[in-house]
Design a protein around this motif. Structure first.
Motif, PDB file in Angstrom:
ATOM      1  N   VAL A  98     -52.790 -15.588 -25.838  1.00  0.00           N
ATOM      2  CA  VAL A  98     -52.889 -14.983 -24.507  1.00  0.00           C
ATOM      3  C   VAL A  98     -52.993 -16.025 -23.400  1.00  0.00           C
ATOM      4  CG1 VAL A  98     -54.333 -13.544 -23.002  1.00  0.00           C
ATOM      5  CG2 VAL A  98     -53.786 -12.768 -25.307  1.00  0.00           C
ATOM      6  N   HIS A  99     -53.857 -17.028 -23.562  1.00  0.00           N
ATOM      7  CA  HIS A  99     -54.001 -18.032 -22.504  1.00  0.00           C
ATOM      8  C   HIS A  99     -54.147 -19.432 -23.085  1.00  0.00           C
ATOM      9  CE1 HIS A  99     -58.300 -18.541 -23.256  1.00  0.00           C
ATOM     10  NE2 HIS A  99     -58.410 -17.233 -23.289  1.00  0.00           N
ATOM     11  N   PRO A 100     -53.862 -20.480 -22.309  1.00  0.00           N
ATOM     12  CA  PRO A 100     -53.946 -21.853 -22.814  1.00  0.00           C
ATOM     13  C   PRO A 100     -55.357 -22.218 -23.274  1.00  0.00           C
ATOM     14  CG  PRO A 100     -52.725 -21.787 -20.754  1.00  0.00           C
ATOM     15  CD  PRO A 100     -53.346 -20.437 -20.923  1.00  0.00           C
ATOM     16  N   SER A 101     -55.403 -23.100 -24.274  1.00  0.00           N
ATOM     17  CA  SER A 101     -56.665 -23.642 -24.778  1.00  0.00           C
ATOM     18  C   SER A 101     -56.360 -25.011 -25.361  1.00  0.00           C
ATOM     19  CB  SER A 101     -57.246 -22.727 -25.853  1.00  0.00           C
ATOM     20  OG  SER A 101     -56.390 -22.678 -26.984  1.00  0.00           O
ATOM     21  N   ALA A 102     -57.378 -25.675 -25.879  1.00  0.00           N
ATOM     22  CA  ALA A 102     -57.174 -27.017 -26.438  1.00  0.00           C
ATOM     23  C   ALA A 102     -56.158 -26.998 -27.575  1.00  0.00           C
ATOM     24  CB  ALA A 102     -58.509 -27.567 -26.937  1.00  0.00           C
ATOM     25  N   GLY A 103     -56.177 -25.939 -28.382  1.00  0.00           N
ATOM     26  CA  GLY A 103     -55.242 -25.856 -29.503  1.00  0.00           C
ATOM     27  C   GLY A 103     -53.883 -25.308 -29.136  1.00  0.00           C
ATOM     28  N   VAL A 126     -58.562 -21.003 -13.665  1.00  0.00           N
ATOM     29  CA  VAL A 126     -57.165 -21.400 -13.442  1.00  0.00           C
ATOM     30  C   VAL A 126     -56.292 -21.281 -14.678  1.00  0.00           C
ATOM     31  CG1 VAL A 126     -57.713 -22.953 -11.540  1.00  0.00           C
ATOM     32  CG2 VAL A 126     -57.744 -23.826 -13.887  1.00  0.00           C
ATOM     33  N   ILE A 127     -56.880 -21.198 -15.876  1.00  0.00           N
ATOM     34  CA  ILE A 127     -56.027 -21.092 -17.064  1.00  0.00           C
ATOM     35  C   ILE A 127     -55.921 -19.655 -17.577  1.00  0.00           C
ATOM     36  CG2 ILE A 127     -56.417 -23.469 -17.803  1.00  0.00           C
ATOM     37  CD1 ILE A 127     -58.314 -22.352 -19.950  1.00  0.00           C
ATOM     38  N   ARG A 128     -56.539 -18.710 -16.847  1.00  0.00           N
ATOM     39  CA  ARG A 128     -56.422 -17.299 -17.265  1.00  0.00           C
ATOM     40  C   ARG A 128     -56.070 -16.378 -16.098  1.00  0.00           C
ATOM     41  NH1 ARG A 128     -61.825 -15.991 -20.460  1.00  0.00           N
ATOM     42  NH2 ARG A 128     -62.725 -17.258 -18.800  1.00  0.00           N
ATOM     43  N   PRO A 129     -55.128 -16.757 -15.243  1.00  0.00           N
ATOM     44  CA  PRO A 129     -54.778 -15.882 -14.115  1.00  0.00           C
ATOM     45  C   PRO A 129     -54.254 -14.530 -14.601  1.00  0.00           C
ATOM     46  CG  PRO A 129     -53.118 -17.582 -14.412  1.00  0.00           C
ATOM     47  CD  PRO A 129     -54.270 -17.956 -15.298  1.00  0.00           C
ATOM     48  N   GLY A 130     -54.775 -13.474 -14.011  1.00  0.00           N
ATOM     49  CA  GLY A 130     -54.297 -12.129 -14.331  1.00  0.00           C
ATOM     50  C   GLY A 130     -54.907 -11.489 -15.565  1.00  0.00           C
ATOM     51  N   ILE A 131     -55.560 -12.290 -16.402  1.00  0.00           N
ATOM     52  CA  ILE A 131     -56.019 -11.785 -17.695  1.00  0.00           C
ATOM     53  C   ILE A 131     -57.333 -11.022 -17.551  1.00  0.00           C
ATOM     54  CG2 ILE A 131     -56.710 -12.403 -20.031  1.00  0.00           C
ATOM     55  CD1 ILE A 131     -53.720 -12.783 -19.387  1.00  0.00           C
ATOM     56  N   VAL A 132     -57.277  -9.729 -17.824  1.00  0.00           N
ATOM     57  CA  VAL A 132     -58.458  -8.862 -17.738  1.00  0.00           C
ATOM     58  C   VAL A 132     -59.128  -8.733 -19.107  1.00  0.00           C
ATOM     59  CG1 VAL A 132     -59.303  -6.570 -17.079  1.00  0.00           C
ATOM     60  CG2 VAL A 132     -57.343  -7.567 -15.885  1.00  0.00           C
ATOM     61  N   HIS A 133     -58.309  -8.678 -20.160  1.00  0.00           N
ATOM     62  CA  HIS A 133     -58.821  -8.605 -21.539  1.00  0.00           C
ATOM     63  C   HIS A 133     -57.801  -9.279 -22.440  1.00  0.00           C
ATOM     64  CE1 HIS A 133     -56.290  -4.978 -22.878  1.00  0.00           C
ATOM     65  NE2 HIS A 133     -55.943  -5.235 -21.635  1.00  0.00           N
TER      66      HIS A 133
END
Length: 304
Positions: A98-103, A126-133
């Motif tokens: 769903v969203h960026p992470s280290a991996g 900034v790495i989860r724009p728009g993400i509600v769930h």
């Protein structure tokens, strides 16, 4: 560069497992990577992951500087079920994070969303724009996305107040004898494996309703409705009642159906629109591999 130090006390077992428990802020994959790169020493000697720790062992980790994660727009195909000025409904494919992470620094749903629209809520950093769930990488199906902060708060409040509709279809091991049921069991991080969630006494309240859709000789197709939204909730709860989801590499058995991960699909999503206040409900088809597996089960095709 950062040096982390620890002296073994009562811990026992493999070095990589012990370090994952001691330094729980890091993932097991991160620690295994540091071991592979020779960044971990025991008593000043580079040591393998399978080393069995002993009382008094002095461990030092030469941790690299953390990588700065930035979300950038990427031209990635996106299945948009619905979109207006306030909200989007996306059908996420299996295998997409769903969203960026280290991996997973890129190739995520967020990267695709940023390429699709320059209007996304900014509440979730900034790495989860728009993400509600969120839904897990190998879970497919529907997600709501907020296009502004006001819509985000409105949608998030529906989730918090348990007003949003979220129904999943899952294929589980075993034949469930009763037609429906409710699992009420608190969920928190597993004491035995930091990568897993589990039913624990001090966990957060979690409620999952399920209904049998179809039975096979060794499996059951169920619809699960979330009342709460804890991490891995359906996967943990179905495993807790001893009907783990087929294909689940973390909570299911090793001998299972072959697919692209757990047979779990977020099929139905419903919510009140942030502006019009219309109650909207959306549905999506099961992935091809899921449907093919069901047809094989109905036709009693043997699985190796």
């Amino acid at each position: 560069m950062e040096l982390l130090n620890y002296t073994i006390q009562d811990e026992k077992g493999r070095l990589d497992k012990v370090l994952t428990e001691v330094f729980s802020q890091f993932s097991r994959s991160q620690i295994q990577g540091w071991l592979k790169d020779g960044r971990v020493t025991v008593n000043e000697e580079v040591t393998r992951a399978n080393y069995k720790v002993k009382h008094g062992d002095k461990i030092e980790i030469n941790r690299p500087e953390p990588r700065v994660i930035e979300a950038v727009a990427q031209d990635i195909p996106l299945e948009v079920i619905y979109e207006d000025d306030e909200v989007m409904v996306i059908n996420k494919p299996q295998g997409m994070v769903v969203h960026p992470s280290a991996g997973h620094p890129d190739g995520t749903l967020v990267n695709a969303l940023m390429n699709h629209s320059d209007k996304l809520s900014t509440i979730n950093d900034v790495i989860r724009p728009g993400i509600v769930h969120r839904i897990d990488k190998d879970t497919s199906g529907l997600l709501m996305v907020a296009k502004n902060d006001e819509a985000h708060l409105f949608l998030a409040d529906q989730l918090k107040e348990r007003k949003a509709l979220r129904k999943y279809v899952a294929l589980v091991h075993g034949v469930i004898p009763h037609d429906k049921g409710t699992i009420t069991a608190p969920i928190g991080r597993s004491k035995d494996n930091r990568q897993k969630q589990a039913v624990v006494k001090d966990g957060k309240p979690a409620v999952t309703h399920f209904e049998v859709l179809e039975r096979f000789s060794e499996f059951t197709l169920v619809e699960c409705q979330l009342e709460t939204g804890r991490t891995h909730q359906i996967r943990v709860h179905m495993n807790y009642i001893e009907f783990p989801i087929a294909g689940d590499p973390l909570y299911g058995p090793r001998k299972t159906l072959q697919g692209n991960g757990q047979f779990l699909h977020a099929k139905t999503l419903g919510f009140e629109h942030p502006k019009t206040h219309e109650v909207m409900t959306f549905s999506s088809d099961l992935p091809e591999v899921f449907n093919k597996t069901l047809e094989d089960l109905r036709n009693n095709v043997a699985f190796s």
